[in-house]
Design an enzyme around this catalytic site. Structure first.
Site, PDB file in Angstrom:
ATOM      1  N   SER A  50      10.045 -14.588  -8.568  1.00 27.27           N
ATOM      2  CA  SER A  50       9.736 -15.367  -9.772  1.00 27.27           C
ATOM      3  C   SER A  50      10.922 -15.478 -10.733  1.00 27.27           C
ATOM      4  CB  SER A  50       8.540 -14.753 -10.491  1.00 27.27           C
ATOM      5  OG  SER A  50       8.819 -13.414 -10.818  1.00 27.27           O
ATOM      6  N   HIS A  99      -5.159 -11.503   8.671  1.00 29.85           N
ATOM      7  CA  HIS A  99      -4.144 -11.129   7.668  1.00 29.85           C
ATOM      8  C   HIS A  99      -3.583  -9.733   7.944  1.00 29.85           C
ATOM      9  CE1 HIS A  99      -2.378 -11.373   3.582  1.00 29.85           C
ATOM     10  NE2 HIS A  99      -2.593 -10.062   3.562  1.00 29.85           N
ATOM     11  N   HIS A 153      -2.160 -14.437  -1.150  1.00 28.49           N
ATOM     12  CA  HIS A 153      -2.986 -13.406  -1.783  1.00 28.49           C
ATOM     13  C   HIS A 153      -3.490 -13.998  -3.092  1.00 28.49           C
ATOM     14  CE1 HIS A 153      -0.077 -10.708   0.467  1.00 28.49           C
ATOM     15  NE2 HIS A 153      -1.228 -10.186   0.838  1.00 28.49           N
ATOM     16  N   GLU A 158      -6.444 -10.141  -6.313  1.00 25.51           N
ATOM     17  CA  GLU A 158      -6.642  -8.899  -5.554  1.00 25.51           C
ATOM     18  C   GLU A 158      -7.045  -7.735  -6.459  1.00 25.51           C
ATOM     19  OE1 GLU A 158      -3.170  -7.814  -3.296  1.00 25.51           O
ATOM     20  OE2 GLU A 158      -4.129  -6.051  -2.403  1.00 25.51           O
ATOM     21  N   HIS A 191       3.253 -15.523  -1.552  1.00 24.32           N
ATOM     22  CA  HIS A 191       2.827 -14.138  -1.768  1.00 24.32           C
ATOM     23  C   HIS A 191       1.635 -14.057  -2.713  1.00 24.32           C
ATOM     24  CE1 HIS A 191       2.784 -10.112  -3.606  1.00 24.32           C
ATOM     25  NE2 HIS A 191       2.826  -9.765  -2.338  1.00 24.32           N
TER      26      HIS A 191
END
Ligand SMILES: [Zn+2]
Length: 410
Positions: A149, A65, A210, A213, A183
């Site tokens: 979004s 990554h 992801h 996190e 994402h």
């Protein structure tokens, strides 16, 4: 055919087999593995090259990554808090991206080869790193990323994503494989997630996202509260989260090569779901530390496969995987040193290969000849201490073979 032997050969297979005085024969793929005594009998007329005192041969490292487009950041972005960091990324994005020229990205990729990396999972937000990745000697799994979004932007974002993915697919080769990244659950509209996953399933591409996190992410996804609340209200006029963590994970069924990066806030139920999906967790400890996120609890993962990544230079000071592994080694103080060292080297080799769907990461017949070698500063007396010794004393390689070619000494 090329023949090499070293004082130590680490296979990084499931048993973490180490061969003392180990030899390897390869072309583009590995043709044979054994002890030097076996090889001298079997290949009596061949020239088997000795790599010198205290030499080690092991699989090339896999940086599962990395965001190359953010390679220009040194001191621009703000560390210490995830949401503050995110605001600083948004504020300085253009200048950081603009500074990441092809020359700069090319030079980072070259450094990675010198540091023992043979394969990367490159997360591409804009496609600006495409040429560098296509031309690099590294094996690249190139993740075209979807992000956004805002409902009125969805169609535009999807068209843009499809264009970028098409460009990546047109460059497909033995060393360059197109893939899809989402994402995150908080930043990507459920419609986009559904549509890009449909493409990934149809074309059997690796997928990465992801996930969990930061505490801010967990608070927002579950309760639409916390540090993200004002961020979403002010930036996007959004008052509630678009998805719950379990609903997000539910969408990833039937993806063969799936990985979730970070997962430091994932709870038991989410980890169970990740396990049932057959997914890998990619651990980026430097990034987690710099953004003041939680340290991944490795003991809590049970049987979920683990991979390692550096993340981008937007949240790291180096893309050197040996440095990343070394830092992880010193962070996870609740595990026995040799046991942890073995786990980290396995994650950084075969773990990455599984996440990216590649036939590499293990030194065994039939696997790609992605092989590195280096010399320890002194004799290692005990096989069980070897993984720890490697992590403590290695930052660069002497040879970095990628699909059988030494890309470091060409
Ligand atoms: Zn990342």
């Amino acid at each position: 055919m090329k023949f090499l032997y070293a004082d130590w050969l680490l296979t990084c297979n499931n048993e973490f087999t180490i061969i003392q005085n180990g030899a390897i024969a390869f072309e583009e793929t590995i043709l044979d593995i054994g002890t030097i005594d076996d090889f001298r009998n079997k290949y009596a007329n061949e020239d088997i090259e000795y790599l010198g005192k205290n030499s080690v041969i092991m699989p090339g490292l896999i940086n599962t990554h990395v965001h190359l487009e953010f390679s220009a950041n040194k001191t621009t972005l703000q560390y210490g808090n995830f949401v503050k960091w995110l605001f600083s990324v948004i504020e300085h994005r253009e200048e950081v991206i603009e500074k990441a020229t092809k020359e700069l990205i090319d030079s980072e990729l070259k450094k990675m080869i010198a540091n023992g990396t043979t394969t990367i999972g490159a997360i591409s937000s804009y496609g600006f790193d495409l040429d560098s990745c296509v031309q690099s000697a590294l094996n690249v799994v190139y993740f075209t990323e979807i992000l956004g979004s805002k409902p009125d932007m969805i169609d535009t974002l999807f068209v843009d994503f499809q264009e970028k993915l098409k460009s990546a697919i047109s460059q497909s080769s033995k060393k360059f494989l197109p893939a899809i990244a989402i994402h995150s659950p908080y930043s990507t509209h459920p419609f986009l997630i559904r549509e890009v996953l449909k493409i990934a399933k149809e074309s059997n591409m690796p997928v990465s996202a992801h996930f969990q996190e930061s505490k801010a992410e967990n608070d927002w996804l579950n309760y639409s509260h916390g540090e993200f609340e004002s961020f979403f209200k002010n930036m996007l006029d959004q008052k509630t989260s678009l998805t719950k963590p379990n609903d997000f994970l539910d969408q990833f069924k039937n993806i063969d090569n799936l990985s979730f990066t970070h997962c430091v806030e994932a709870n038991k139920k989410e980890l169970q779901q990740i396990k049932e999906l057959g997914a890998t967790i990619t651990h980026c400890p430097n990034s987690n530390r710099l953004l003041n996120n939680t340290l991944l609890n490795i003991s809590y993962l049970n049987d979920i496969p683990l991979a390692m990544g550096t993340d981008g230079l937007s949240s790291n000071n180096t893309l050197n995987m040996f440095e990343e592994i070394k830092n992880a080694f010193f962070m996870h103080t609740n595990l026995d040193t040799n046991q942890l060292a073995t786990k980290l080297l396995t994650a950084a080799t075969q773990g990455g290969a599984k996440a990216l769907g590649l036939n590499t990461g293990i030194l065994s017949k039939g696997f790609d000849a992605d092989i590195i070698s280096f010399n320890l500063p002194d004799k290692c007396n005990n096989k069980d201490d070897l993984a720890t010794a490697i992590i403590l004393h290695t930052t660069q390689t002497k040879r970095t073979y990628i699909k059988g070619t030494d890309e470091l000494n060409k």
